[in-house]
Structures are given as structure tokens and as C-alpha cells.
Design an enzyme around this catalytic site. Structure first.
Site, PDB file in Angstrom:
ATOM      1  N   ILE A   1       2.484  -2.097   9.604  1.00 50.57           N
ATOM      2  CA  ILE A   1       3.871  -2.145   9.121  1.00 50.57           C
ATOM      3  C   ILE A   1       4.431  -3.549   9.323  1.00 50.57           C
ATOM      4  CG2 ILE A   1       6.109  -0.932   9.219  1.00 50.57           C
ATOM      5  CD1 ILE A   1       3.774   1.044   9.101  1.00 50.57           C
TER       6      ILE A   1
ATOM      7  N   GLU B   1      -5.696   2.844   7.956  1.00 50.50           N
ATOM      8  CA  GLU B   1      -4.915   2.467   9.147  1.00 50.50           C
ATOM      9  C   GLU B   1      -3.667   1.690   8.686  1.00 50.50           C
ATOM     10  OE1 GLU B   1      -5.519  -0.420  13.021  1.00 50.50           O
ATOM     11  OE2 GLU B   1      -7.297   0.451  12.102  1.00 50.50           O
TER      12      GLU B   1
ATOM     13  N   TYR C   1      10.631 -13.167 -12.260  1.00 51.26           N
ATOM     14  CA  TYR C   1       9.359 -12.461 -12.084  1.00 51.26           C
ATOM     15  C   TYR C   1       8.212 -13.250 -12.725  1.00 51.26           C
ATOM     16  CZ  TYR C   1       5.958  -8.630 -12.153  1.00 51.26           C
ATOM     17  OH  TYR C   1       4.829  -7.855 -11.964  1.00 51.26           O
TER      18      TYR C   1
ATOM     19  N   ALA D   1       0.804  -1.224   0.000  1.00 53.56           N
ATOM     20  CA  ALA D   1       0.000   0.000   0.000  1.00 53.56           C
ATOM     21  C   ALA D   1       0.835   1.272   0.000  1.00 53.56           C
ATOM     22  CB  ALA D   1      -0.916  -0.012   1.228  1.00 53.56           C
ATOM     23  N   SER D   2       2.154   1.138   0.155  1.00 52.41           N
ATOM     24  CA  SER D   2       2.951   2.356   0.318  1.00 52.41           C
ATOM     25  C   SER D   2       3.280   3.040  -0.998  1.00 52.41           C
ATOM     26  CB  SER D   2       4.236   2.036   1.086  1.00 52.41           C
ATOM     27  OG  SER D   2       5.028   1.137   0.335  1.00 52.41           O
TER      28      SER D   2
HETATM   29  N1  LIG Z   1       3.401  -1.726 -12.376  1.00 52.69           N
HETATM   30  C1  LIG Z   1       3.119  -2.632 -13.291  1.00 52.69           C
HETATM   31  O1  LIG Z   1       3.240  -2.396 -14.510  1.00 52.69           O
HETATM   32  C2  LIG Z   1       2.613  -3.986 -12.870  1.00 52.69           C
HETATM   33  C3  LIG Z   1       2.153  -4.844 -13.875  1.00 52.69           C
HETATM   34  C4  LIG Z   1       1.680  -6.100 -13.530  1.00 52.69           C
HETATM   35  C5  LIG Z   1       1.648  -6.480 -12.197  1.00 52.69           C
HETATM   36  N2  LIG Z   1       2.096  -5.625 -11.234  1.00 52.69           N
HETATM   37  C6  LIG Z   1       2.048  -6.077  -9.850  1.00 52.69           C
HETATM   38  O2  LIG Z   1       1.315  -5.147  -9.089  1.00 52.69           O
HETATM   39  C7  LIG Z   1       1.764  -5.184  -7.736  1.00 52.69           C
HETATM   40  C8  LIG Z   1       2.048  -3.763  -7.261  1.00 52.69           C
HETATM   41  O3  LIG Z   1       3.110  -3.265  -8.053  1.00 52.69           O
HETATM   42  P1  LIG Z   1       3.432  -1.711  -8.237  1.00 52.69           P
HETATM   43  O4  LIG Z   1       3.752  -1.549  -9.671  1.00 52.69           O
HETATM   44  O5  LIG Z   1       2.383  -0.869  -7.612  1.00 52.69           O
HETATM   45  O6  LIG Z   1       4.830  -1.638  -7.460  1.00 52.69           O
HETATM   46  P2  LIG Z   1       5.441  -0.632  -6.381  1.00 52.69           P
HETATM   47  O7  LIG Z   1       4.934   0.759  -6.589  1.00 52.69           O
HETATM   48  O8  LIG Z   1       6.900  -0.879  -6.396  1.00 52.69           O
HETATM   49  O9  LIG Z   1       4.809  -1.180  -5.019  1.00 52.69           O
HETATM   50  C9  LIG Z   1       5.212  -2.396  -4.478  1.00 52.69           C
HETATM   51  C10 LIG Z   1       4.646  -2.469  -3.083  1.00 52.69           C
HETATM   52  O10 LIG Z   1       4.986  -3.753  -2.543  1.00 52.69           O
HETATM   53  C11 LIG Z   1       5.462  -3.567  -1.223  1.00 52.69           C
HETATM   54  N3  LIG Z   1       6.442  -4.600  -0.881  1.00 52.69           N
HETATM   55  C12 LIG Z   1       7.453  -5.080  -1.655  1.00 52.69           C
HETATM   56  N4  LIG Z   1       8.167  -5.989  -0.961  1.00 52.69           N
HETATM   57  C13 LIG Z   1       7.596  -6.079   0.269  1.00 52.69           C
HETATM   58  C14 LIG Z   1       7.895  -6.825   1.433  1.00 52.69           C
HETATM   59  N5  LIG Z   1       8.919  -7.676   1.485  1.00 52.69           N
HETATM   60  N6  LIG Z   1       7.097  -6.653   2.523  1.00 52.69           N
HETATM   61  C15 LIG Z   1       6.053  -5.791   2.489  1.00 52.69           C
HETATM   62  N7  LIG Z   1       5.721  -5.060   1.411  1.00 52.69           N
HETATM   63  C16 LIG Z   1       6.486  -5.200   0.320  1.00 52.69           C
HETATM   64  C17 LIG Z   1       6.119  -2.189  -1.220  1.00 52.69           C
HETATM   65  O11 LIG Z   1       6.016  -1.649   0.086  1.00 52.69           O
HETATM   66  P3  LIG Z   1       7.243  -1.250   1.045  1.00 52.69           P
HETATM   67  O12 LIG Z   1       8.390  -0.871   0.181  1.00 52.69           O
HETATM   68  O13 LIG Z   1       6.687  -0.160   1.904  1.00 52.69           O
HETATM   69  O14 LIG Z   1       7.471  -2.469   1.827  1.00 52.69           O
HETATM   70  C18 LIG Z   1       5.217  -1.403  -2.167  1.00 52.69           C
HETATM   71  O15 LIG Z   1       4.161  -0.814  -1.466  1.00 52.69           O
HETATM   72  C19 LIG Z   1       2.999  -6.081  -7.722  1.00 52.69           C
HETATM   73  O16 LIG Z   1       2.638  -7.369  -7.274  1.00 52.69           O
HETATM   74  C20 LIG Z   1       3.415  -6.148  -9.184  1.00 52.69           C
HETATM   75  O17 LIG Z   1       4.102  -7.319  -9.506  1.00 52.69           O
HETATM   76  C21 LIG Z   1       2.567  -4.377 -11.537  1.00 52.69           C
END
Ligand SMILES: NC(=O)c1ccc[n+]([C@@H]2O[C@H](COP(=O)([O-])OP(=O)(O)OC[C@H]3O[C@@H](n4cnc5c(N)ncnc54)[C@H](OP(=O)(O)O)[C@@H]3O)[C@@H](O)[C@H]2O)c1
Length: 246
Positions: free
Chosen positions: A57, A54, A146, A14-15
Site C-alpha cells: 500500500i 501480496e 493525459y 493493482a486495485s
Molecule cells: N482503460 C483504458 O482504456 C486505458 C487505455 C490506455 C491506457 N490506460 C492506462 O492503463 C493504466 C491502468 O488504467 P485502468 O484503466 O486500469 O484504470 P483504473 O481502473 O482507474 O486503475 C488505476 C489504478 O492506478 C492506481 N493509482 C492511481 N493513482 C495512484 C497513486 N497516486 N498512487 C498509487 N496508485 C495509484 C489506482 O489505485 P488506487 O486507487 O488503489 O491507488 C488504480 O489501481 C493507466 O496508466 C491508464 O492510463 C488505460
């Protein structure tokens, strides 16, 4: 959409990116949103934007932390397992097994930890969504880690949907195309039909409201990938190796 108001929604990742946009949209709809992530500061800024959010973490790859956090929760109406990471295998000749392990642990093994902890909190008529990727439609270069993690997740979501449906828990699989987020900001290649995190969140919120089994977008991209995925693999192999540059 009004029936979602006052529901308890938990969103991982969510961050930033898609997860952050989802939190803000569900809070806007009147839900109490548990926003999960490791980055306390970025989650605190979400709470500043909407007091229905809410923060929780924890690191999803740490089973003890996952168990502790979920043990503090009561019933949940919607759980969106969205957290994830992407790293590429740049040189297949020197396969990077620590990278492979990191990605499989973050994107797949951690989902098992959260399912074990979250499913007991889901009652009849609740929903569970797993955010995978359209990368699963056809094998792409450098995506060994991935792509494998997301292919596993897509299978997991579909299999789980069969077992949880009789218990009134509806499982949706989410397979986005390219979305502009910190995760894709690292990509140094062209990303066709890139959409914003807010646009992605709108499609997910709508798809979940209609209880779609699979939510994929933008369709102009995912349908092309699906068609390419129907080609005989040998043909795709020739096309991919010839046309995709590192
Ligand atoms: N962006 C795209 O084009 C795309 C396409 C297809 C699928 N997706 C999928 O969509 C989802 C969200 O991706 P996004 O693009 O929004 O990426 P993002 O902006 O990098 O966000 C990733 C999130 O995952 C959290 N995270 C990563 N490792 C973690 C850990 N070990 N523990 C807790 N939280 C963790 C991060 O939070 P913290 O750093 O605060 O921990 C961050 O909030 C992912 O599963 C990604 O594979 C994205």
C-alpha cells in the site's frame, strides 16, 4: 508461458482495471505478485482470490513512500508500471494548471520515483513494462494533460529500453486502446472497440512473454490511429476540429 511460474512480479495500479486483471492472471500462472495501490480494501479482496498475491500500500506520487516500500523488497523479475489517472482539460481558454500538474505527477513524475527504486532490484534477464496509451498516436481534444503525460511515458520507455538492454533488462512499452475500467467508465463519449480489462491483461501477458518491445491492442483500433497519426498535422487538425464534438 510455464517459465514465468515462481517469478517475482510487481504491478502498480493493482486495485482495479487492467492492473487487477494482470495480478490475477500472473498469480494464476504461479507468480508471486506484489500488488500495489492505495486502496487497502480492494487489494485485500485480491489476496482473498489468490494467496500468491501480496499487497503493497503506497501512493506512487510520494517519493518517500515509494523508497520505503521498494527498500523492503528483494530481487524482482518483472515490474509493470501501470498505475495512472486521466482527467481532461474541459476549457482550454481557462487552462487548469493544478489538473495538469496532478496528471503529469501521477502518470510521469511518479514513474521516475519508481524507476529509481526498482531498477536496482532488476537482474539480468528481468523485464520492465510501462503502461502508456494509444492516445500518443495522434493529438486528441481535451487530452492536453493525459496525452502529454503518456507521450512522455512512451518516449521514456523507448529511451530506457536502449540504455537497459545492454544490462539484460528488457523494457516493453504498452499502448492500449479503450479498455472498460473505472478510468474509462467516467468517459461520456463513444469508445470504439472497447475491450474488457481481462482481454487487455491477456494481450499484455502474451506480449511480455514474447518480450515485444511495443505491445498495442486491439490492433483493429490502434492501427487506424497509427494511420491517422501519419496524416500531415494540418489535415488532422481540420478533420478533428470539424468532426469531434466536446
Ligand atoms: N482503460 C483504458 O482504456 C486505458 C487505455 C490506455 C491506457 N490506460 C492506462 O492503463 C493504466 C491502468 O488504467 P485502468 O484503466 O486500469 O484504470 P483504473 O481502473 O482507474 O486503475 C488505476 C489504478 O492506478 C492506481 N493509482 C492511481 N493513482 C495512484 C497513486 N497516486 N498512487 C498509487 N496508485 C495509484 C489506482 O489505485 P488506487 O486507487 O488503489 O491507488 C488504480 O489501481 C493507466 O496508466 C491508464 O492510463 C488505460
Amino acid at each position: 508461458m510455464s517459465s514465468i511460474a515462481n517469478k517475482q512480479v510487481l504491478i502498480t495500479g493493482a486495485s482495479s482495471g487492467i492492473g487487477k486483471a494482470l495480478c490475477l492472471q500472473y498469480a494464476e500462472l504461479g507468480c508471486h505478485v506484489f500488488a500495489c495501490g492505495r486502496n487497502e480494501q480492494r487489494l485485500a479482496s485480491l489476496v482473498d482470490q489468490n494467496s500468491l498475491i501480496e499487497p503493497l500500500i503506497f501512493d506512487i506520487t510520494n517519493k518517500a513512500e515509494v523508497d520505503t516500500v521498494f527498500a523492503s523488497l528483494d530481487k524482482l523479475d518483472l515490474v509493470i508500471l501501470n498505475a495512472g489517472d486521466c482527467e481532461y482539460i474541459d476549457d482550454a481558454l481557462q487552462f487548469d494548471s493544478p489538473l495538469f500538474e496532478r496528471i503529469i505527477k501521477t502518470n510521469l513524475i511518479s514513474v521516475g520515483y519508481m524507476l529509481e527504486a526498482a531498477i536496482p532490484l532488476l537482474e539480468k534477464n528481468s523485464q520492465l513494462a510501462l503502461v502508456s496509451s494509444s492516445v500518443t498516436y495522434l493529438p486528441l481534444q481535451r487530452a492536453e494533460a493525459y496525452g502529454a503525460s503518456k507521450a512522455g511515458m512512451s518516449y521514456l520507455a523507448k529511451s530506457l529500453s536502449l540504455d537497459l538492454k545492454p544490462h539484460g533488462i528488457h523494457v516493453s512499452l504498452v499502448e492500449p486502446g479503450f479498455v472498460k475500467t473505472p478510468l474509462t467508465d467516467k468517459n461520456n463519449f463513444k469508445m470504439p472497440f472497447l475491450i474488457s480489462a481481462e482481454q487487455a491483461a491477456v494481450r499484455i501477458v502474451q506480449g511480455l512473454a514474447q518480450k515485444h518491445a511495443v505491445i498495442h491492442f486491439p490492433k483493429r483500433f490502434t492501427l487506424i490511429l497509427k494511420m491517422l497519426g501519419c496524416l500531415p498535422f494540418g489535415l488532422w487538425q481540420k478533420l478533428a476540429v470539424r468532426t469531434i464534438k466536446k
